[in-house]
Motif scaffolding. Structure first.
Motif, PDB file in Angstrom:
ATOM      1  N   CYS A 238      -0.206   2.907  -5.376  1.00  0.00           N
ATOM      2  CA  CYS A 238      -1.488   3.612  -5.293  1.00  0.00           C
ATOM      3  C   CYS A 238      -1.912   4.282  -6.607  1.00  0.00           C
ATOM      4  O   CYS A 238      -3.017   4.815  -6.674  1.00  0.00           O
ATOM      5  CB  CYS A 238      -1.428   4.681  -4.189  1.00  0.00           C
TER       6      CYS A 238
ATOM      7  N   MET B 175       0.808  -1.220   0.000  1.00  0.00           N
ATOM      8  CA  MET B 175       0.000   0.000   0.000  1.00  0.00           C
ATOM      9  C   MET B 175       0.841   1.270   0.000  1.00  0.00           C
ATOM     10  O   MET B 175       0.377   2.326   0.410  1.00  0.00           O
ATOM     11  CB  MET B 175      -0.927   0.005   1.232  1.00  0.00           C
TER      12      MET B 175
ATOM     13  N   ALA C 247      -4.068   4.266   1.350  1.00  0.00           N
ATOM     14  CA  ALA C 247      -4.484   3.433   0.218  1.00  0.00           C
ATOM     15  C   ALA C 247      -5.994   3.469   0.019  1.00  0.00           C
ATOM     16  O   ALA C 247      -6.483   3.520  -1.124  1.00  0.00           O
ATOM     17  CB  ALA C 247      -4.010   1.999   0.441  1.00  0.00           C
TER      18      ALA C 247
END
Length: 422
Positions: free
Chosen positions: A169, A164, A199
């Motif tokens: 992302c 994440m 995230a």
């Protein structure tokens, strides 16, 4: 003729005439006309004695003037400050000062006028001291072994940053300039926020349309709901709007390709700028130092002296850490800080660096079980009591619990102390 050769004073018919010829000695002797010498007079000197006396009693003024002229000529030829005063001429100059002050007074003025100072040329070495300081290389002991252990502990790639982080992302199917903008937005949202929350916010933004145009077209309330609950989300809404407007106006919707341009954007710091250069532009411009890298570098002793903030840590690390490790060090230490070297109570017992880390077992003291009071009703402390005293102890503990539930804390402590005294 006799009077002219005898002395400086000659009497003719009772009168004295003073003679000024240098051939005569300065005496007060008087010679009569008949040639007899009176008191204070002496016979005339011979030619040899006259010449000898002439050398002895020569006029000092003429010799001093010649001496001064010779010295001035020599000074004019040499023109050096060291020869301004002739050697051995102190006695003659004193006589000259007593006889002719004007002639002697002119001599220093002439000599000082003819003297010229030599101008010194100052030359400096070519920064030899600076080069010696720059060549001095400091590095922490055992850092290579510690880095190898951290790589071994991070080999499973199961930390939150591995799934994440900012490089996970953005939308891989979006255009290049949109991907770079999404990397920058994720870095801006990650400040003071866990990767899980960042995230989730980025997922909602991407579904809404995470582009410069869509962010500018979205109102603040809607944008705040999309990024909530990231840390300081109200401020980040303003930063996103201002940054998007600047990117559209100055960079045609793309992000700057240099650290100087990135840090000009509202809400973007040095850490975000260096990470954006590495992830978005694939260029290593510096070490991205966040709270994890700052904390772990100080704990491991990787800095020459302790630092107070991440920016100081970045500069200290870049002084000795090889440049080929700048891109990897952030990813390694962030995941290591999320799993092992925690901010509070780090897991030093399972860390492979516990024998070489100077901070091992200092920030994670062994937890001791709380000692329960013997007066508590649920206490496991066994005391020897007689058969009739057990019920009395339980009643006393019940009374003290009722005291703790009534009144302010200070009143409760005061009542409890008075109860114990009595």
């Amino acid at each position: 003729m006799l009077a002219g050769r005898c002395s400086s004073k000659v009497c003719f018919a009772g009168k004295c005439v003073t003679m000024t010829s240098p051939y005569f000695m300065q005496t007060r002797s008087v010679v009569t006309r008949s040639g007899n010498q009176t008191a204070g007079c002496r016979p005339a000197a011979t030619v040899g004695s006259k010449l000898t006396n002439r050398r002895r009693t020569a006029d000092p003024v003429s010799s001093v003037e010649v001496k001064v002229e010779v010295e001035e000529a020599r000074i004019a030829e040499q023109k050096t400050p060291s020869d301004s005063s002739p050697k051995g001429g102190g006695y003659e100059l004193q006589q000259q000062a007593s006889v002719q002050p004007e002639t002697v007074a002119d001599a220093p003025r002439l000599s000082s006028h003819n003297r010229r100072r030599r101008q010194l040329k100052v030359e400096y070495d070519k920064d030899e001291s600076v080069s010696l300081v720059k060549t001095e290389h400091w590095e922490p002991p055992d850092w290579k072994k510690q880095l190898g252990f951290i790589r071994e502990m991070r080999s499973s790639h199961d930390a939150p940053v591995d799934h994440m982080g900012a490089e996970k992302c953005y939308d891989p199917e979006a255009p290049a300039h949109v991907r770079r903008f999404q990397v920058l937005v994720s870095l801006m949202l990650s400040s003071q926020t866990k990767d899980q929350v960042t995230a989730a916010a980025m997922q909602k933004l991407r579904a809404h349309g995470c582009t410069v145009e869509n962010v500018l077209a979205t109102d603040d309330e809607t944008l705040g709901k999309l990024i909530y609950p990231v840390g300081f989300w109200r401020n980040k809404v303003k930063y996103l709007k201002l940054t998007s407007a600047m990117l559209q106006k100055e960079f045609a919707g793309d992000i700057p390709k240099c650290v100087e341009g990135l840090v000009r954007l509202p809400g973007v710091g040095p850490k975000m700028a260096h990470l954006a250069m590495d992830i978005a532009w694939d260029q290593v411009s510096g070490i991205g130092v966040d709270t994890h890298v700052h904390r772990i570098s100080n704990r491991l002793g990787w800095l020459r002296k302790p630092t107070k903030n991440p920016e100081e840590t970045r500069k200290a690390l870049e002084e000795w850490l090889p440049r080929e490790l700048w891109s990897e060090i952030n990813w390694l230490l962030v995941g290591f800080g999320q799993q092992v070297c925690l901010p509070v109570s780090p897991l030093c017992s399972v860390c492979l660096n516990q024998h070489s880390c100077p901070s091992a077992h200092k920030n994670s003291p062994t937890k001791r079980p709380k000692v329960k009071s013997s007066l508590s009703p649920n206490s496991s402390f066994n005391t020897k009591t007689e058969p009739g005293q057990e019920a009395a102890i339980k009643d006393e503990g019940t009374k003290k619990e009722s005291l703790l539930t009534a009144g302010s804390p200070s009143t409760q402590r005061r009542r409890l102390k008075n109860k114990v005294k009595h």
